[in-house]
Enzyme design. Structure first.
Site, PDB file in Angstrom:
ATOM      1  N   ASP A 149       0.757  -1.611   0.157  1.00 35.77           N
ATOM      2  CA  ASP A 149      -0.398  -0.112  -0.403  1.00 35.77           C
ATOM      3  C   ASP A 149       0.565   1.273   0.314  1.00 35.77           C
ATOM      4  O   ASP A 149       1.759   1.553   0.893  1.00 35.77           O
ATOM      5  CB  ASP A 149      -0.497  -0.320   1.311  1.00 35.77           C
ATOM      6  CG  ASP A 149      -2.011   0.989   1.523  1.00 35.77           C
ATOM      7  OD1 ASP A 149      -2.091   1.863   0.668  1.00 35.77           O
ATOM      8  OD2 ASP A 149      -2.915   0.484   2.086  1.00 35.77           O
TER       9      ASP A 149
ATOM     10  N   HIS B 118     -11.009  -1.293   5.507  1.00 39.10           N
ATOM     11  CA  HIS B 118      -9.862  -0.755   7.313  1.00 39.10           C
ATOM     12  C   HIS B 118     -10.930   0.048   6.629  1.00 39.10           C
ATOM     13  O   HIS B 118     -10.753   1.131   7.972  1.00 39.10           O
ATOM     14  CB  HIS B 118      -8.825  -0.551   6.742  1.00 39.10           C
ATOM     15  CG  HIS B 118      -7.761  -0.201   5.809  1.00 39.10           C
ATOM     16  ND1 HIS B 118      -8.384  -0.489   4.448  1.00 39.10           N
ATOM     17  CD2 HIS B 118      -7.742   0.916   5.255  1.00 39.10           C
ATOM     18  CE1 HIS B 118      -7.330   0.943   4.119  1.00 39.10           C
ATOM     19  NE2 HIS B 118      -6.981   2.032   4.339  1.00 39.10           N
ATOM     20  N   ASP B 119     -11.220   1.448   6.152  1.00 37.56           N
ATOM     21  CA  ASP B 119     -12.470   2.418   5.957  1.00 37.56           C
ATOM     22  C   ASP B 119     -13.798   2.533   6.750  1.00 37.56           C
ATOM     23  O   ASP B 119     -14.809   3.343   6.858  1.00 37.56           O
ATOM     24  CB  ASP B 119     -11.887   3.483   5.111  1.00 37.56           C
ATOM     25  CG  ASP B 119     -10.420   3.701   4.766  1.00 37.56           C
ATOM     26  OD1 ASP B 119      -9.687   3.847   5.895  1.00 37.56           O
ATOM     27  OD2 ASP B 119     -10.473   4.171   3.877  1.00 37.56           O
TER      28      ASP B 119
ATOM     29  N   ASP C 198      -2.530   4.625  -2.569  1.00 37.81           N
ATOM     30  CA  ASP C 198      -3.842   5.226  -1.439  1.00 37.81           C
ATOM     31  C   ASP C 198      -4.457   7.060  -2.419  1.00 37.81           C
ATOM     32  O   ASP C 198      -3.262   7.526  -2.990  1.00 37.81           O
ATOM     33  CB  ASP C 198      -2.924   5.716  -0.633  1.00 37.81           C
ATOM     34  CG  ASP C 198      -3.811   5.807   1.268  1.00 37.81           C
ATOM     35  OD1 ASP C 198      -4.759   5.296   1.000  1.00 37.81           O
ATOM     36  OD2 ASP C 198      -3.575   7.218   1.461  1.00 37.81           O
TER      37      ASP C 198
ATOM     38  N   GLU D 117      -6.955   3.615  -5.105  1.00 43.80           N
ATOM     39  CA  GLU D 117      -8.319   4.478  -4.775  1.00 43.80           C
ATOM     40  C   GLU D 117      -8.464   5.758  -5.078  1.00 43.80           C
ATOM     41  O   GLU D 117      -7.576   6.422  -4.865  1.00 43.80           O
ATOM     42  CB  GLU D 117      -7.897   4.274  -2.545  1.00 43.80           C
ATOM     43  CG  GLU D 117      -8.703   4.789  -1.969  1.00 43.80           C
ATOM     44  CD  GLU D 117      -8.275   4.989  -0.436  1.00 43.80           C
ATOM     45  OE1 GLU D 117      -9.897   5.340   0.390  1.00 43.80           O
ATOM     46  OE2 GLU D 117      -7.908   6.085  -0.619  1.00 43.80           O
TER      47      GLU D 117
HETATM   48  C1  NOJ Z   1      -7.404   6.063   2.692  1.00 46.05           C
HETATM   49  C2  NOJ Z   1      -6.788   4.972   3.480  1.00 46.05           C
HETATM   50  O1  NOJ Z   1      -7.507   3.989   2.842  1.00 46.05           O
HETATM   51  C3  NOJ Z   1      -7.120   5.791   4.997  1.00 46.05           C
HETATM   52  O2  NOJ Z   1      -7.216   5.063   5.283  1.00 46.05           O
HETATM   53  C4  NOJ Z   1      -6.054   6.518   5.493  1.00 46.05           C
HETATM   54  O3  NOJ Z   1      -6.348   7.642   6.532  1.00 46.05           O
HETATM   55  C5  NOJ Z   1      -6.051   7.718   3.982  1.00 46.05           C
HETATM   56  N1  NOJ Z   1      -6.041   7.893   3.447  1.00 46.05           N
HETATM   57  C6  NOJ Z   1      -5.416   8.292   4.403  1.00 46.05           C
HETATM   58  O4  NOJ Z   1      -4.297   7.930   3.769  1.00 46.05           O
END
Ligand code: NOJ
Length: 556
Positions: free
Chosen positions: A101, A333-334, A205, A270
């Protein structure tokens, strides 16, 4: 039809590991690389081939690794470079692919580059980040109206140099300035560093935020608090800070970079936007990002609304047709855990997984989904997640529903539930509490118990992953919807076709038995999400079948 010979990354199944929460080998309450190595056999048996790891690079862990202070070091919390090399070797020996990542967009404020950059206006690293004077004669107003992704101004004031620095996510994650060629070169070399070691790809990311308008023009107002379609968030359309043309060019360069490597590597981005807009990230000739996450299924569709689901799949098939590779993502994870969105209904989950693993595209499984882990409740105030802390004063269920993701992401990041041992077998040390509490359903929901039960969700995943491997049409084939009589609006049916091989999938979204005519006479049943259902339970005659409530079946 000619065989397609898709590339490995078009056919694979990706499993995401949040290293902090997978397996703790040292007993300090935090998961680590050695812990993961000890679980590779489990993953191999499960049947996933590609593992994406949330960041384990050196970091103050303010955002648990998404705030990097050295992109080429392993954080001691997770292990050493030796452990990493061992992980990579062990995975490759098992013919598994490893995806890192990479947070290209920003660094931690503790990164030596930022410390230098912030120290004075003349520092050679000053231009590695985006510093600007404030507005108003006294400069005490941010340079423009841009809002960060987590709400509030995207600028933070530094008194020592009397300037503001730009961040798109949280204030301790300042954005790198990609208009500076040195930054780009350094980050490209970082990618090469890991590619040379042999990693198979990167998850990138918040990539849509790499570039921002050079003139820093103000963003227009939007009536939406959240809309994927026109990149609106918190009543602002992110016209000048997200999805810039330069970002699309940048993605083409990234693909060129990984194309220098053999065997073939891959990139998954992402990025946010409507499906049609996201298609552009694949490049005009499928020559940019190999894949992007399609997040549609992490929110509305998982209310189990068949019409919405059908519409989304149609949109995906239309906008991202072969040879482009769609992705089917149910959580990460979000986001909220998908079983919680289904209010814990396992039959519904089994149906949705059958769908995820039989549609055209690459499925992404978030750790714990395979055993049906659910959200765990946490208070915002005592949240480990910096977003939870930021929103501590807000009525969070309401906001969370509006913007479609969870405000304390702690709730989807709890330790993996392995067994009936203390801390669900996550940590070897009984005395130390894991960094996040283990779900109190872990006595019922864990790998050890589910392994033994042939009807468990875990065994459904295993069975489906095996079937997916066995039948080419499930990873290489076209997808065609099967039309059913109007009476059966609650059944989603499609076929996957590859050469002479045809696989039929019927999903009953109704909470009752349904009997209906199928498209082919007397096909062979190869899977039912009801473990005990045999052909004799399903076939009324050679053309009519009866599916139980929420049952999913596959025929060949
Ligand atoms: C997206 C990630 O999925 C998230 O977990 C992270 O906090 C933010 N980007 C900042 O890097």
């Amino acid at each position: 039809m000619e065989p397609k010979n898709l590339k490995w990354w078009q056919k694979t199944v990706v499993y995401q590991i949040y290293p902090r929460s997978y397996k703790d080998s040292t007993g300090n309450g935090i998961g680590d690389l050695r812990g993961i190595i000890s679980k590779l056999e489990y993953l191999k048996e499960l049947g996933v081939e590609t593992i994406w790891f949330s960041p384990f690079f050196a970091s103050p862990q303010q955002d648990h690794g998404y705030d990097v202070k050295d992109f080429r070091l392993i954080d001691p919390v997770y292990g050493s470079m030796n452990d990493f090399d061992k992980l990579l070797k062990n995975m490759h020996e098992r013919e598994m692919k490893i995806v890192l990542d990479l947070v290209l967009n920003h660094t931690s404020v503790e990164h030596p580059w930022f410390i230098e950059s912030a120290s004075n206006r003349d520092n050679p690293k000053r231009d590695w980040y985006i510093w600007r004077d404030g507005q108003k004669s006294n400069g005490k107003k941010p340079p423009n109206n841009w809002r960060s992704m987590t709400g509030g101004s995207a600028w933070k004031y530094y008194e020592n140099t009397d300037q503001w620095v730009y961040f798109h996510f949280l204030p301790f994650q300042p954005d790198l300035n990609y208009r500076n060629p040195n930054v780009k070169e350094e980050m490209f070399n970082t990618m090469r560093f890991w590619l040379d070691k042999g990693v198979d790809g990167f998850r990138l990311d918040i990539l849509h935020s790499i570039y921002e308008d050079e003139k820093l023009r103000n963003n227009p107002f939007s009536f939406s608090i959240y809309s994927d379609k026109n990149s609106a968030l918190f009543f602002q359309q992110h016209k000048y800070d997200l999805n810039l043309p330069e970002t699309f060019d940048f993605c083409l360069e990234l693909r060129k970079l990984i194309n220098e490597y053999e065997p073939e590597r891959f990139l998954v981005g992402e990025v946010f936007g409507g499906i049609e807009q996201l298609r552009d990230y694949y490049g005009p000739e499928n020559n940019s990002l190999n894949e992007v996450f399609l997040f549609e299924f992490t929110s509305n569709a998982l209310k189990f609304n068949i019409n919405k689901i059908r519409k989304i799949i149609s949109r995906i098939e239309k906008s991202i047709p072969y040879p482009y590779t769609p992705t089917y993502v149910y959580g990460n994870h979000d986001r909220d855990r998908y079983l919680s969105l289904l209010k814990g209904n396992i039959q519904k989950a089994k149906l949705l997984v059958t769908m995820q693993l039989t549609l055209r595209g690459v499925p992404y499984i978030y750790y714990g989904e395979e055993i049906g882990m659910e959200n765990v409740k946490f208070k915002l105030k005592s949240s480990e997640d910096p977003i939870g802390q930021k929103f501590a004063k807000f009525p969070y269920p309401q906001i969370s529903n509006l913007i479609g993701f969870s405000l304390t992401r702690d709730r989807c990041r709890t330790p993996m539930q392995w067994s009936l041992e203390p801390h669900a077998g996550f940590s070897s040390n009984k005395e130390t509490e894991p960094w996040l509490k283990v779900s109190n359903n872990s006595k019922l929901v864990n790998v050890e118990i589910q392994k033994e039960n042939p009807a468990s969700l875990l065994n459904i995943y295993k069975k489906l992953l095996k079937i997916r491997k066995e039948f080419n049409s499930l990873h290489e084939g076209e997808l065609e919807f099967i039309k059913l009589e109007d009476l059966f609006k609650k059944v989603l049916a499609y076929r996957r076709v590859y050469g002479n091989q045809e696989i039929l999938i019927y999903l009953n979204f109704a909470n009752k038995d349904l009997t209906f005519r199928i498209s082919k006479s007397n096909p062979e049943l190869i899977f039912s999400s009801y473990f005990n259902n045999k052909e004799s339970d399903i076939f009324i005659n050679d053309r009519y079948i009866k599916l139980s409530a929420f049952e999913a079946v596959i025929f060949k």
